[in-house]
Design a protein around this motif. Structure first.
Motif, PDB file in Angstrom:
ATOM      1  N   ARG A   1      49.290  41.090  32.753  1.00 54.73           N
ATOM      2  CA  ARG A   1      48.329  42.164  33.007  1.00 54.73           C
ATOM      3  C   ARG A   1      47.130  41.695  33.819  1.00 54.73           C
ATOM      4  O   ARG A   1      46.660  42.416  34.707  1.00 54.73           O
ATOM      5  CB  ARG A   1      47.853  42.763  31.680  1.00 54.73           C
ATOM      6  N   THR A   2      46.601  40.512  33.547  1.00 52.44           N
ATOM      7  CA  THR A   2      45.313  40.113  34.118  1.00 52.44           C
ATOM      8  C   THR A   2      45.355  38.666  34.576  1.00 52.44           C
ATOM      9  O   THR A   2      46.016  37.822  33.971  1.00 52.44           O
ATOM     10  CB  THR A   2      44.192  40.280  33.067  1.00 52.44           C
TER      11      THR A   2
ATOM     12  N   VAL B   1      48.770  42.676  37.214  1.00 52.58           N
ATOM     13  CA  VAL B   1      48.386  44.066  37.472  1.00 52.58           C
ATOM     14  C   VAL B   1      46.951  44.171  37.968  1.00 52.58           C
ATOM     15  O   VAL B   1      46.637  45.022  38.795  1.00 52.58           O
ATOM     16  CB  VAL B   1      48.581  44.911  36.192  1.00 52.58           C
ATOM     17  N   ARG B   2      46.066  43.296  37.498  1.00 54.93           N
ATOM     18  CA  ARG B   2      44.668  43.406  37.906  1.00 54.93           C
ATOM     19  C   ARG B   2      44.035  42.020  38.011  1.00 54.93           C
ATOM     20  O   ARG B   2      44.509  41.058  37.404  1.00 54.93           O
ATOM     21  CB  ARG B   2      43.877  44.266  36.929  1.00 54.93           C
TER      22      ARG B   2
ATOM     23  N   ARG C   1      39.524  44.474  48.848  1.00 55.29           N
ATOM     24  CA  ARG C   1      40.305  45.659  48.487  1.00 55.29           C
ATOM     25  C   ARG C   1      41.624  45.716  49.265  1.00 55.29           C
ATOM     26  O   ARG C   1      42.668  46.098  48.723  1.00 55.29           O
ATOM     27  CB  ARG C   1      39.480  46.918  48.762  1.00 55.29           C
TER      28      ARG C   1
ATOM     29  N   ALA D   1      44.052  43.412  47.646  1.00 51.68           N
ATOM     30  CA  ALA D   1      44.591  43.998  46.412  1.00 51.68           C
ATOM     31  C   ALA D   1      45.639  45.061  46.728  1.00 51.68           C
ATOM     32  O   ALA D   1      46.676  45.148  46.054  1.00 51.68           O
ATOM     33  CB  ALA D   1      43.457  44.584  45.577  1.00 51.68           C
TER      34      ALA D   1
ATOM     35  N   THR E   1      47.904  45.363  43.458  1.00 48.64           N
ATOM     36  CA  THR E   1      47.128  45.061  42.261  1.00 48.64           C
ATOM     37  C   THR E   1      45.760  45.726  42.378  1.00 48.64           C
ATOM     38  O   THR E   1      45.491  46.439  43.343  1.00 48.64           O
ATOM     39  CB  THR E   1      46.981  43.535  42.074  1.00 48.64           C
ATOM     40  N   ALA E   2      44.893  45.512  41.388  1.00 51.20           N
ATOM     41  CA  ALA E   2      43.578  46.151  41.356  1.00 51.20           C
ATOM     42  C   ALA E   2      42.519  45.106  41.047  1.00 51.20           C
ATOM     43  O   ALA E   2      42.767  44.164  40.284  1.00 51.20           O
ATOM     44  CB  ALA E   2      43.534  47.270  40.312  1.00 51.20           C
ATOM     45  N   VAL E   3      41.338  45.296  41.632  1.00 54.74           N
ATOM     46  CA  VAL E   3      40.200  44.418  41.396  1.00 54.74           C
ATOM     47  C   VAL E   3      39.268  45.090  40.389  1.00 54.74           C
ATOM     48  O   VAL E   3      38.762  46.181  40.648  1.00 54.74           O
ATOM     49  CB  VAL E   3      39.445  44.109  42.700  1.00 54.74           C
ATOM     50  N   LEU E   4      39.065  44.450  39.243  1.00 63.19           N
ATOM     51  CA  LEU E   4      38.198  44.982  38.192  1.00 63.19           C
ATOM     52  C   LEU E   4      37.161  43.917  37.831  1.00 63.19           C
ATOM     53  O   LEU E   4      37.402  43.083  36.948  1.00 63.19           O
ATOM     54  CB  LEU E   4      39.016  45.377  36.958  1.00 63.19           C
TER      55      LEU E   4
END
Length: 446
Positions: free
Chosen positions: A62-63, A128-129, A155, A158, A163-166
């Protein structure tokens, strides 16, 4: 009651939620009060309950938590004699604690992005992130209330890896504890344990880091079964996103171009296709080391591999970019026979005879297409009937014989099983011109 007791009673009113014990009332005032010792005990219990935390359960794949290490390593250049600094990039998967460390020559945006690309390649998959700090090369703004604004290039990376940047909260290192822990281990193992070694290049330092990293990931856990590598391979990697076909590449914007009517733009004397819906509009170009990206309204609409600098007048065309009517391709024998099979079995026989009558298949393509194009004017069924008539009269029917049958409507006159006699169609062409008796009579009178 003395002044000291009154102060204690006033303080107790502010922590009424914490003071759950026995308390009395100040005569005439009706406010709670207690002794100083009891207040301290109840307040300590309240603070203890207030600091209770829950254990965070990590999910596989996940991370990934990334960060820069604070300590640096010296690099000694043997040519110039200068000494430069090497910065450590770290990335950790919290579920398996599988780790990645890489040394770079600076902390610029390009180095930050390249380290991510190398990290995903080392993992062989993508989580995922991504959880990072609020560094300037990754996050533009992170307000307390409002939307987080990541850097454009970050961005884009990603999006390339799906994937996503959090980013974690500002000044909250506990939002990525695994990354912070890896920073400590990396500084101790690289900066501390290797302080007596002399490195002359980043590649040499990264090879030493890789040797330590492989041993670090393969070492067994102290309070858990297996190792970082074993848990990652068996449980975490299958849950991660597969790598894209091409890795992300940092690049520079190369201006805008107008899309021509043939769905292409020209860049450095070569042509690259763009989706046909963008004909007449201007698109933005982004060049990397190996690819050319085409953007429109903030979205990437096409990616092409760059031609070499010495190449010119070349075209890179994607079939999906062209409309259906523009998807031209050269006619060949399989394509012609496929068209004939769509008309009917008699058309297949006629086209086969045409191909057999020529020494080379390329010579038969135009005559065969001339026959098949009759279906556009007369329809497939009529051409199929005409082929049925012609093939029983002429060994190798051509466009002229079939058009005669269709123009005169003779494809409707012949019943199945009947020996056709087609008007205007020579079964066997004469060997030459022969003068008749009337001609000789005219010559005698003269």
């Amino acid at each position: 009651m003395g002044a000291r007791a009154q102060r204690i009673g006033a303080r107790g009113r502010h922590v009424e939620a914490a003071a759950r014990g026995v308390r009395g009332l100040v005569p005439g005032e009706g406010v709670p009060f207690m002794g100083y010792d009891r207040f301290c005990k109840l307040y300590a219990d309240y603070v203890l309950r207030l600091g209770v935390t829950s254990r965070v359960e990590r999910k596989a794949g996940r991370t990934v938590e990334v960060d820069w290490a604070g300590a640096t390593m010296p690099i000694h250049d043997t040519v110039t004699g200068e000494t430069s600094k090497a910065y450590l990039f770290v990335g950790c998967l919290p579920f398996s604690r599988y780790s990645f460390v890489r040394a770079t020559g600076d902390m610029r945006e390009s180095s930050w992005l390249d380290c991510h690309v190398c990290m995903f390649d080392y993992f062989g998959a993508v989580p995922v992130r991504i959880v990072c700090d609020n560094l300037k090369t990754g996050v533009v703004s992170h307000p307390r209330d409002g939307e987080i604004v990541p850097d454009d290039h970050y961005r884009n990376l990603a999006e390339h890896y799906s994937t996503a940047v959090l980013p974690g909260r500002v000044k909250r290192p506990k939002d990525k504890p695994s990354g912070e822990n890896l920073v400590l281990h990396a500084e101790r193992a690289v900066v501390g344990a290797m302080r007596d070694r002399e490195f002359h290049s980043l590649d040499e330092l990264n090879r030493a880091i890789r040797d330590w990293l492989d041993a670090y990931n393969a070492a067994p856990f102290q309070k858990r079964e297996g190792s970082r590598l074993a848990v990652f391979e068996s449980e975490e990697r299958p849950m991660m996103i597969p790598l894209p076909v091409m890795p992300y590449e940092t690049g520079d914007w190369a201006g805008t171009r107008k899309v021509a009517n043939d769905c292409h733009i020209v860049y450095r004397r070569n042509r690259y296709s763009v989706p046909h819906r963008l004909i007449g509009t201007r698109v933005e170009l982004r060049e990397t080391a190996r690819t050319l990206e085409i953007w429109h309204d903030g979205q990437r609409v096409a990616v092409h591999r760059l031609f070499d600098a010495v190449q010119s007048n070349r075209s890179s065309t994607r079939d999906v970019d062209l409309p259906k009517k523009a998807n031209w391709r050269e006619w060949d024998e399989p394509r012609v026979r496929a068209w004939a099979s769509g008309v009917g079995p008699n058309a297949v026989i006629v086209i086969s005879r045409i191909f057999e009558s020529y020494a080379r298949p390329d010579q038969a393509i135009d005559p065969a297409l001339a026959v098949l194009r009759l279906s556009r004017r007369y329809g497939r069924q009529r051409l199929e009937n005409a082929c049925d008539v012609a093939r029983r009269v002429v060994n190798t029917p051509r466009h002229r014989q079939l058009k005669t049958i269709l123009d005169t409507g003779q494809d409707h006159e012949v019943m199945e099983g009947e020996d056709p006699k087609v008007k205007g169609l020579d079964v066997e062409p004469p060997a030459g011109y022969v003068r008749g008796a009337d001609y000789n009579a005219r010559e005698t009178k003269r």
